[in-house]
Write an enzyme that holds these catalytic residues in place. Structure first.
Site, PDB file in Angstrom:
ATOM      1  N   GLU A  17       0.844  -1.206   0.000  1.00 50.44           N
ATOM      2  CA  GLU A  17       0.000   0.000   0.000  1.00 50.44           C
ATOM      3  C   GLU A  17       0.873   1.248   0.000  1.00 50.44           C
ATOM      4  OE1 GLU A  17      -3.470   0.079   2.620  1.00 50.44           O
ATOM      5  OE2 GLU A  17      -2.860   2.074   3.260  1.00 50.44           O
ATOM      6  N   ARG A 107     -15.968   3.803   3.962  1.00 51.65           N
ATOM      7  CA  ARG A 107     -16.772   4.953   4.351  1.00 51.65           C
ATOM      8  C   ARG A 107     -15.899   6.183   4.514  1.00 51.65           C
ATOM      9  NH1 ARG A 107     -18.747   5.696  10.370  1.00 51.65           N
ATOM     10  NH2 ARG A 107     -16.531   6.241  10.416  1.00 51.65           N
ATOM     11  N   LYS A 164     -21.135  -6.076   4.493  1.00 50.40           N
ATOM     12  CA  LYS A 164     -20.296  -5.582   3.392  1.00 50.40           C
ATOM     13  C   LYS A 164     -20.048  -6.697   2.367  1.00 50.40           C
ATOM     14  CE  LYS A 164     -17.030  -3.260   6.011  1.00 50.40           C
ATOM     15  NZ  LYS A 164     -15.993  -2.224   6.273  1.00 50.40           N
TER      16      LYS A 164
END
Ligand SMILES: Cc1cc2nc3c(=O)[nH]c(=O)nc-3n(C[C@H](O)[C@H](O)[C@H](O)COP(=O)(O)OP(=O)(O)OC[C@H]3O[C@@H](n4cnc5c(N)ncnc54)[C@H](O)[C@@H]3O)c2cc1C
Length: 288
Positions: A17, A107, A164
């Site tokens: 990442e 979110r 989810k």
């Protein structure tokens, strides 16, 4: 390639990442990071997204150049809390136009002065459902082995995780944690609830005391005694602390791999030598 399909191949899958530089700074530094990490041959590189949306274009640009220029699959993070439906549609169109087919749908943290009245989105599951309905993206989501900071009980958080997955998340990447036993327990509880998609541990090496303190305050993860000892011993010596942090991450990764995890997601903090050391010494890749 769809990231869900990558997890169907040889495991453990290695993902890295990176984050875009702050607004106003050139993208060169993140591409220098990628230059230094590309020969590790990660299965995909994920690119974070600023909740307030100021780096939207930069996330899309980096994710698309990871594919086009580095020949590596990419995963664009995307948050919804500060966006309208129209803005989300425009980011999705942009990602599609640039050939980015994998999204980590989040979110985002709720801004301090935020009013509920005009929100189009309240939870990540709404964004996940919307992206999944387009049928041209592979969607992933975030998971929290110790519970999300706002949740009162881990069981409620697991209900949300199931929501989810039911909404269309095809893989899950966890928040950082420092005790692997917490991850194993979480995994068992998730599997018991029929959360059957790949559940991938996110590992953040401790390289800088101030930085890790800020992150720990934000997500409230627990610190094992051995880590506290490490802070006591090295907090006044940044070089030694970073070395100990790398050793700690190597141990965490090696044990997780031995336990047969589906992947390792490394929060690189845009650091090159330390990430290379973790990848090589934990056996995720061989030095050539
Ligand atoms: C792997 C990973 C990558 C991340 N990348 C980024 C990034 O790039 N940019 C960024 O800004 N942030 C990022 N974050 C942080 C994330 O945005 C925050 O943790 C945020 O506060 C929650 O996002 P979420 O998608 O998990 O939210 P959600 O899944 O919506 O959960 C938020 C909270 O609401 C609760 N909840 C959800 N649905 C319901 C419901 N129906 N009823 C009641 N409660 C509910 C959950 O239990 C949880 O407490 C990342 C986190 C992780 C783990």
């Amino acid at each position: 390639m769809r990231i869900a399909d990558i997890y169907k191949g040889n495991t453990p899958v290695l993902s890295l990442e990176v984050f875009p530089p702050k607004p106003g700074y050139s993208l060169k530094s993140v591409f220098r990071t990628l230059d230094g990490l590309s020969d590790l041959n990660p299965s995909f590189v994920s690119v974070t997204y600023a909740s307030q949306g100021e780096s939207t274009d930069r996330t899309v640009e980096i994710a698309s150049r990871v594919r086009d220029e580095y020949g590596c699959e990419s995963l664009a993070h995307m948050t919804c809390i500060s966006h309208s439906k129209e803005e989300v549609a425009s980011v999705l169109d942009n990602l599609e136009d640039r050939g980015v087919g994998n999204i980590l749908a989040l979110r985002g943290d709720i801004p301090a002065d935020f009013s509920d009245d005009k929100r189009d989105y309240h939870f990540a599951s709404e964004l996940i459902a919307e992206i999944a309905a387009r049928n041209n993206f592979c969607v992933g989501a975030a998971a929290y082995p110790e519970g999300h900071i706002e949740s009162k009980r881990i069981s409620l958080d697991l209900d949300n995780l199931k929501r989810k997955v039911d909404a269309g998340a095809e893989f899950l990447i966890t928040q950082l944690f420092f005790d692997n036993r917490i991850f194993y327990d979480f995994m068992e509880r998730a599997r018991y609830r029929k959360i059957d998609v790949p559940l991938v541990p996110g590992i953040m090496p401790i390289l800088n005391y101030k930085q890790i303190k800020r992150i720990l305050m934000m997500c409230e993860v627990s610190i094992p005694a051995k880590l506290l000892n490490m802070f006591d011993k090295f907090s006044h010596d940044p070089g030694d602390l970073a070395k100990a942090g790398v050793d700690y991450a190597i141990k965490q990764v090696s044990e997780l791999v031995e336990e047969g995890v589906e992947g390792i997601h490394l929060y690189t903090m845009n650091r090159v030598p330390q990430v290379r050391e973790i990848v090589f010494r934990s056996g995720l890749r061989e030095k050539t």
